[in-house]
Design an enzyme around this catalytic site. Structure first.
Site, mmCIF file in Angstrom:
data_model
loop_
_atom_site.group_PDB
_atom_site.id
_atom_site.type_symbol
_atom_site.label_atom_id
_atom_site.label_comp_id
_atom_site.label_asym_id
_atom_site.label_seq_id
_atom_site.Cartn_x
_atom_site.Cartn_y
_atom_site.Cartn_z
ATOM 1 N N TYR A 111 -13.291 4.877 11.320
ATOM 2 C CA TYR A 111 -12.822 3.729 10.549
ATOM 3 C C TYR A 111 -11.999 2.785 11.416
ATOM 4 O O TYR A 111 -11.121 3.207 12.169
ATOM 5 C CB TYR A 111 -11.977 4.204 9.367
ATOM 6 C CG TYR A 111 -11.260 3.089 8.642
ATOM 7 C CD1 TYR A 111 -11.967 2.187 7.871
ATOM 8 C CD2 TYR A 111 -9.877 2.932 8.755
ATOM 9 C CE1 TYR A 111 -11.319 1.141 7.211
ATOM 10 C CE2 TYR A 111 -9.223 1.904 8.098
ATOM 11 C CZ TYR A 111 -9.950 1.007 7.334
ATOM 12 O OH TYR A 111 -9.299 -0.026 6.698
ATOM 13 N N HIS A 149 -7.022 -11.581 9.218
ATOM 14 C CA HIS A 149 -7.053 -11.724 7.764
ATOM 15 C C HIS A 149 -5.767 -11.255 7.101
ATOM 16 O O HIS A 149 -5.526 -11.525 5.914
ATOM 17 C CB HIS A 149 -8.254 -10.967 7.180
ATOM 18 C CG HIS A 149 -8.088 -9.478 7.152
ATOM 19 N ND1 HIS A 149 -8.173 -8.685 8.272
ATOM 20 C CD2 HIS A 149 -7.839 -8.629 6.113
ATOM 21 C CE1 HIS A 149 -7.995 -7.422 7.933
ATOM 22 N NE2 HIS A 149 -7.793 -7.356 6.636
ATOM 23 N N ARG A 197 38.306 10.219 -15.128
ATOM 24 C CA ARG A 197 38.191 11.637 -15.462
ATOM 25 C C ARG A 197 36.807 12.203 -15.145
ATOM 26 O O ARG A 197 36.677 13.374 -14.753
ATOM 27 C CB ARG A 197 38.511 11.836 -16.943
ATOM 28 C CG ARG A 197 38.529 13.276 -17.365
ATOM 29 C CD ARG A 197 39.045 13.530 -18.765
ATOM 30 N NE ARG A 197 39.007 12.431 -19.677
ATOM 31 C CZ ARG A 197 38.479 12.497 -20.905
ATOM 32 N NH1 ARG A 197 37.881 13.601 -21.314
ATOM 33 N NH2 ARG A 197 38.534 11.463 -21.722
ATOM 34 N N ASN A 216 -7.923 -4.763 -3.660
ATOM 35 C CA ASN A 216 -8.862 -4.505 -2.581
ATOM 36 C C ASN A 216 -10.188 -3.948 -3.104
ATOM 37 O O ASN A 216 -10.686 -2.921 -2.643
ATOM 38 C CB ASN A 216 -8.210 -3.547 -1.566
ATOM 39 C CG ASN A 216 -8.902 -3.520 -0.222
ATOM 40 O OD1 ASN A 216 -9.235 -2.447 0.268
ATOM 41 N ND2 ASN A 216 -9.123 -4.665 0.396
ATOM 42 N N ASN A 231 -10.652 -0.359 -3.923
ATOM 43 C CA ASN A 231 -10.455 0.637 -2.863
ATOM 44 C C ASN A 231 -9.031 1.173 -2.967
ATOM 45 O O ASN A 231 -8.803 2.385 -2.987
ATOM 46 C CB ASN A 231 -10.712 -0.018 -1.498
ATOM 47 C CG ASN A 231 -10.298 0.865 -0.341
ATOM 48 O OD1 ASN A 231 -10.639 2.038 -0.300
ATOM 49 N ND2 ASN A 231 -9.551 0.306 0.593
ATOM 50 N N GLN A 232 -8.062 0.266 -3.043
ATOM 51 C CA GLN A 232 -6.677 0.652 -3.267
ATOM 52 C C GLN A 232 -6.429 0.598 -4.786
ATOM 53 O O GLN A 232 -5.797 -0.313 -5.296
ATOM 54 C CB GLN A 232 -5.729 -0.283 -2.517
ATOM 55 C CG GLN A 232 -5.906 -0.237 -1.005
ATOM 56 C CD GLN A 232 -4.931 -1.128 -0.264
ATOM 57 O OE1 GLN A 232 -3.841 -1.407 -0.743
ATOM 58 N NE2 GLN A 232 -5.319 -1.572 0.929
#
Length: 489
Positions: free
Chosen positions: A50, A78, A274, A402, A405-406
């Site tokens: 990748y 990009h 307290r 995305n 994808n995300q």
């Protein structure tokens, strides 16, 4: 610092200034091994990698550019979509130190000269200009780190000695050479949660300092008012059963050692006194959780894919997913809100003549003719309102992006940067309370009877004059915050 040693939060605090960073032979050797393995894998047309052979994100199914240099541009161009003001320079430098350490572990297949160049940068005052907005913290801090990578290449803008200028000019003036990257180098620079980790670590350090200050200032408040410290009795606190409360109360008892109650207070103090060991103790327990997350982030490798030469493995996965830091930063914001609320309520108690054992309203030396802490108290109300407004957890706000994808994202970057901002407001709340305690003694509050509380008061008095007559107090609040959070006493 040595990239062959563990990375700590202290290193990040020191990274704002020029910092020697050592890339030793063992570090270079493991980086070179990872790079050589990457070359072997890339030579095999049957093995996908990748970002080195492919497009990015949702476009992974398409081939990338054939030229390695072009693939670098393919990675970064990009991502130039950030907006907003530049990140604080200490976050930008700390983020690059986190990134450098991660790359130095040899699992990213990065070129050795990239790590060496980053190390050289830390010896200068060079800081990339990184816009605040654009990261979802899911595939790492892609957009902010892309701006950092571009600045190191001489593109975009950077700071040198705190002055913003074109990055190419800043590199030349710093004696640095523009960084040359291929596609894998570029992706390795951006595909990690380094901004999120850095901001969380810096925020944690600040909140921890304010947490200590809050315990110390509570003790000074108890002593100045003449309250009975019996609410810290070790048998009482042990029965509560929470380790944070036990440890905080132990510190507070040591600070109040030698204190004598005046006998002028009610049997039971308001909760802001307290119940302070229980509140501060719960904060301590929560901060220990954040400590652990930050330590794990600093000791982990955040990238995708990772390369394991000994196992002939290219592992594609999600080590760039910033969920741990997102949760931790959200917890940090909640702690900040509770500590800030405590400081604001304690100052409110201190300026109120119905609850401060007869001190003048607003701690004014001449009420009506003077106004003492009135403006400061108004500001603290604004500070705590701002903190509360921003405590909504970012980690629960996932939005798909995305091309799905995300499809889940942690928003750790937002959580971390928000925690960093709120930590400064908490510091100012501590400074405001400290200023009030210094003024309280001037207008009739008793001098502390515990030696360590007296030392804290004297440290404040050494740098802050009594408010008599009225004057602008913005600088005094910041000075008081420096004293109490820096433990300058």
């Amino acid at each position: 610092m040595d990239l062959g040693a563990p990375l700590t939060a202290a290193h990040l605090l020191n990274a704002a200034a020029p910092l020697p960073v050592l890339v030793g032979p063992a570090v270079l050797d493991r980086i070179e091994q990872g790079r050589a393995y990457l070359r072997t894998v890339l030579a095999d047309d049957e093995r996908p990698v990748y970002g080195a052979k492919t497009g990015f994100g949702a476009l992974v199914g398409f081939a990338g550019r054939p030229s390695e240099a072009d693939q670098c541009d393919n990675t970064l161009a990009h991502l130039g979509a950030g907006q907003g003001p530049d990140l604080p320079l200490d976050i930008a430098r700390a983020a690059l130190l986190v990134r450098t350490w991660s790359l130095a572990q040899g699992l990213s297949g990065v070129s050795p000269h990239v790590v060496s160049a980053l190390a050289a940068m830390f010896a200068t005052t060079f800081v990339p200009a990184i816009p605040r907005y654009g990261s979802v913290g899911a595939s790492g801090d892609l957009i902010p780190l892309a701006y950092a990578a571009q600045a190191l290449r001489g593109r975009g803008h950077a700071y040198l000695d705190g002055v913003r200028m074109p990055a190419a000019e800043a590199l030349a003036a710093a004696g640095l050479t523009p960084l040359e990257l291929d596609g894998r180098d570029a992706l390795a620079l951006v595909n990690g949660t380094s901004v999120t980790t850095a901001a969380t670590a810096l925020a944690l350090s600040s909140v921890r300092a304010s947490h200590r200050a809050s315990a110390d200032l509570t003790c000074l408040l108890v002593d100045v008012l003449g309250a009975d410290p019996g609410f810290l009795d070790p048998r009482l606190i042990t029965a509560f059963g929470h380790p944070g409360a036990t440890d905080v109360a132990t510190r507070m008892r040591a600070l109040l050692d030698g204190a004598h109650p005046s006998g002028d207070r009610a049997l039971q103090e308001p909760y802001s006194i307290r119940c302070s060991p229980q509140l501060l103790g719960a904060a301590e327990d929560a901060l220990r959780y954040v400590d652990g997350v930050v330590a794990a982030d600093l000791g982990g490798v955040s990238d995708n894919p990772l390369f394991f030469p000994d196992d002939d493995l290219v592992a594609h996965g999600g080590n760039f997913f910033g969920q741990p830091a997102a949760f931790a930063a959200d917890v940090l914001a909640m702690v900040t809100a509770s500590l800030g609320n405590l400081a604001e309520r304690q100052l409110d108690l201190l300026v109120d003549p119905s609850r401060n054992t007869g001190l003048p309203p607003m701690l004014a030396a001449g009420p009506g003719q003077q106004h003492g802490l009135q403006g400061v108290q108004l500001a603290t109300t604004a500070f705590i309102a701002e903190i509360r407004r921003n405590v909504l957890p970012a980690s629960t706000q996932s939005l798909s992006t995305n091309l799905r994808n995300q499809d889940v994202v942690p928003f750790g970057t937002q959580a971390a940067l928000r925690a960093y901002d709120l930590a400064e407001l908490l510091r100012l709340l501590c400074g405001s309370l400290a200023l009030g305690l210094r003024q309280a003694v001037h207008v009739g509050g008793r001098r502390p009877t515990a030696p360590r509380c007296a030392a804290l008061l004297d440290a404040l008095a050494d740098v802050i004059a009594p408010v008599d007559p009225d004057r602008p107090l913005d600088v005094d609040v910041r000075m008081a915050a420096d004293v109490v959070t820096g433990q300058m006493w």
